[in-house]
Design a protein around this motif. Structure first.
Motif, short mmCIF file in Angstrom:
data_model
loop_
_atom_site.label_atom_id
_atom_site.label_comp_id
_atom_site.label_asym_id
_atom_site.label_seq_id
_atom_site.Cartn_x
_atom_site.Cartn_y
_atom_site.Cartn_z
N ILE A 23 -54.99 29.78 -45.90
CA ILE A 23 -55.60 28.85 -44.96
C ILE A 23 -57.06 28.59 -45.31
N ARG A 24 -57.79 29.63 -45.66
CA ARG A 24 -59.22 29.46 -45.96
C ARG A 24 -59.46 28.59 -47.19
N HIS A 25 -58.63 28.75 -48.21
CA HIS A 25 -58.92 28.11 -49.49
C HIS A 25 -58.10 26.86 -49.79
N PHE A 26 -57.01 26.65 -49.05
CA PHE A 26 -56.16 25.50 -49.39
C PHE A 26 -55.93 24.57 -48.20
N VAL A 27 -56.60 24.80 -47.10
CA VAL A 27 -56.57 23.87 -45.95
C VAL A 27 -57.96 23.29 -45.79
N ASP A 28 -58.07 22.01 -46.05
CA ASP A 28 -59.38 21.35 -46.00
C ASP A 28 -59.58 20.73 -44.61
N GLU A 29 -59.86 21.57 -43.63
CA GLU A 29 -60.11 21.13 -42.26
C GLU A 29 -61.35 21.85 -41.73
N GLY A 169 -54.13 27.35 -59.53
CA GLY A 169 -54.63 27.95 -58.30
C GLY A 169 -56.09 27.59 -58.07
N LYS A 170 -56.82 28.53 -57.52
CA LYS A 170 -58.27 28.41 -57.39
C LYS A 170 -58.86 29.77 -57.73
N PRO A 171 -59.95 29.80 -58.50
CA PRO A 171 -60.54 31.07 -58.92
C PRO A 171 -60.87 31.96 -57.72
N GLY A 172 -60.51 33.23 -57.85
CA GLY A 172 -60.85 34.20 -56.82
C GLY A 172 -59.95 34.18 -55.60
N THR A 173 -58.82 33.47 -55.65
CA THR A 173 -57.92 33.41 -54.49
C THR A 173 -56.62 34.16 -54.77
N LEU A 174 -56.09 34.81 -53.74
CA LEU A 174 -54.81 35.49 -53.87
C LEU A 174 -53.66 34.49 -53.95
N SER A 175 -53.73 33.43 -53.13
CA SER A 175 -52.69 32.41 -53.17
C SER A 175 -52.63 31.75 -54.53
N GLY A 176 -53.78 31.69 -55.20
CA GLY A 176 -53.80 31.10 -56.54
C GLY A 176 -52.88 31.82 -57.51
N PHE A 177 -52.75 33.13 -57.36
CA PHE A 177 -51.82 33.88 -58.21
C PHE A 177 -50.38 33.40 -57.98
N VAL A 178 -50.04 33.14 -56.72
CA VAL A 178 -48.70 32.65 -56.40
C VAL A 178 -48.46 31.31 -57.09
N PHE A 179 -49.43 30.40 -56.96
CA PHE A 179 -49.28 29.07 -57.53
C PHE A 179 -49.19 29.14 -59.05
N ARG A 180 -50.03 29.97 -59.67
CA ARG A 180 -50.05 30.07 -61.13
C ARG A 180 -48.73 30.62 -61.66
N LEU A 181 -48.21 31.65 -61.00
CA LEU A 181 -46.95 32.24 -61.45
C LEU A 181 -45.80 31.26 -61.33
N GLU A 182 -45.80 30.45 -60.28
CA GLU A 182 -44.70 29.51 -60.09
C GLU A 182 -44.81 28.30 -60.98
N ARG A 189 -47.93 34.30 -70.76
CA ARG A 189 -48.92 33.92 -69.75
C ARG A 189 -48.54 34.52 -68.40
N ILE A 190 -47.26 34.56 -68.10
CA ILE A 190 -46.81 35.20 -66.85
C ILE A 190 -47.27 36.65 -66.83
N LEU A 191 -47.06 37.35 -67.94
CA LEU A 191 -47.47 38.75 -68.04
C LEU A 191 -48.97 38.88 -67.86
N GLY A 192 -49.74 37.98 -68.45
CA GLY A 192 -51.20 38.03 -68.31
C GLY A 192 -51.64 37.83 -66.87
N ILE A 193 -50.97 36.92 -66.14
CA ILE A 193 -51.31 36.69 -64.73
C ILE A 193 -51.00 37.92 -63.90
N ILE A 194 -49.86 38.55 -64.18
CA ILE A 194 -49.48 39.75 -63.43
C ILE A 194 -50.46 40.89 -63.70
N GLU A 195 -50.89 41.02 -64.95
CA GLU A 195 -51.88 42.05 -65.27
C GLU A 195 -53.19 41.80 -64.54
N GLU A 196 -53.60 40.53 -64.47
CA GLU A 196 -54.82 40.18 -63.74
C GLU A 196 -54.65 40.44 -62.25
#
Length: 314
Positions: A23-29, A169-182, A189-196
């Motif tokens: 909500i904080r990082h992906f809702v522009d309200e 995603g967006k740098p420094g966001t947890l939801s960004g990991f979800v978006f990047r993996l999907e 690259r998937i492995l690199g994202i999971i390691e990060e």
């Protein structure tokens, strides 16, 4: 597949930290900074409609809204997960909102003044096609623009978060990991994202680490077509190590399949060439014998010409 996606998201976004991050990082309200996420609570939705079964993908949260210092205002966030585009999404969201209001009235969970709380519907979409559905109910109603009947028609709007708009995603966001993996197809690259991700989520966030581990193990990896052992684990580091080993084996298998296909193609080409060569030799021999019967022994130049001739010439 859609139900599996919804169930996995239900488990993942049951984590308050991940919902707050989304909500904080992906809702522009403008009202988002006024939400008190520290006191956010999950609402156990019990309502059903005759034609709408309650789905595992729906999450409802109750968050204090700090805009009014005189009275307490709670915002209800209705979070809906979609892996396919639904043209009637605005109608569905409107139905869920009204059912939520009925439930709150039955439970006497409304304000002291007898007023209903505000609802903020959010649709999180991770499908492969473009989202084409209307984001409010009004376009779904067949009426000319100028009719006074619009004053009596219901309307409701939902907020769409389309993951394809944020492939990194967006740098420094947890939801960004979800978006990047999907949005990523490359196994390395998937492995690199999971390691990060494993480095980002400290051991204190054990519940969120476990939720990510289950989601990656049961949904992300199978969806990418990467084979994995049947061993179940809810530890993010174990998933990471398991994936690393399986990716290496997967690559070796692909290389071996490529080599085997190449060998088979080579053998087939060799057999074909052999068949062609044998046919040409047979035709050359037959022609030489026919010429010898008619003209007698052939001179060297004639024998050489026959031996080097193409099958069409022969």
């Amino acid at each position: 597949m859609e139900q599996q996606h919804d169930r996995s998201y239900h488990r993942l976004f049951a984590e308050p930290a991940l919902v707050e991050d989304l909500i904080r990082h992906f809702v522009d309200e403008s009202f988002v900074p006024q939400l008190n996420f520290a006191q956010m609570q999950r609402v156990n939705a019990k309502f059903h409609a005759d034609t709408l079964e309650r789905r595992d993908g729906d999450i409802i949260l109750r968050v204090p809204y700090l805009d009014d210092p005189v009275r307490e205002i709670y915002l209800y966030i209705l979070l809906e997960f979609q892996s396919t585009c639904d043209q009637w999404m605005a109608l569905r969201v409107g139905t869920y909102t009204l059912l939520l209001y009925e439930q709150l009235i039955k439970e006497e969970a409304i304000s002291a003044a007898g007023q209903l709380p505000p609802v903020f519907p959010v649709v999180l979409y991770n499908g492969n096609t473009r989202w084409y559905a209307a984001q409010e109910l009004k376009p779904l109603i067949s009426l000319p623009p100028s009719t006074p009947l619009w004053n009596y028609q219901p309307n409701l709007r939902y907020y769409l978060i389309d993951e394809s708009r944020y492939p990194e995603g967006k740098p420094g966001t947890l939801s960004g990991f979800v978006f990047r993996l999907e949005n990523t197809k490359d196994p390395d690259r998937i492995l690199g994202i999971i390691e990060e991700l494993a480095q980002t989520l400290t051991p204190e966030l054990h519940s969120l680490r476990r939720a990510f581990a289950v989601w990656i193990r049961r949904v992300v990896i199978p969806h990418k077509g990467i084979p994995l052992s049947a061993e179940e684990t809810e530890d993010l580091d174990e998933v990471k190590h398991m994936l690393k080993a399986n990716i290496e084996q997967w690559k070796m298998d692909i290389r071996e399949e490529g080599r085997e296909e190449g060998r088979e193609e080579g053998r087939e080409e060799g057999r074909e060439e052999g068949r062609k060569e044998g046919m040409e030799k047979g035709e050359a021999t037959l022609l030489a014998k026919m010429l010898e019967l008619k003209f007698g022994p052939l001179p060297d130049w004639a024998q050489a010409k026959i031996a080097g001739a193409h099958k069409d010439t022969l």
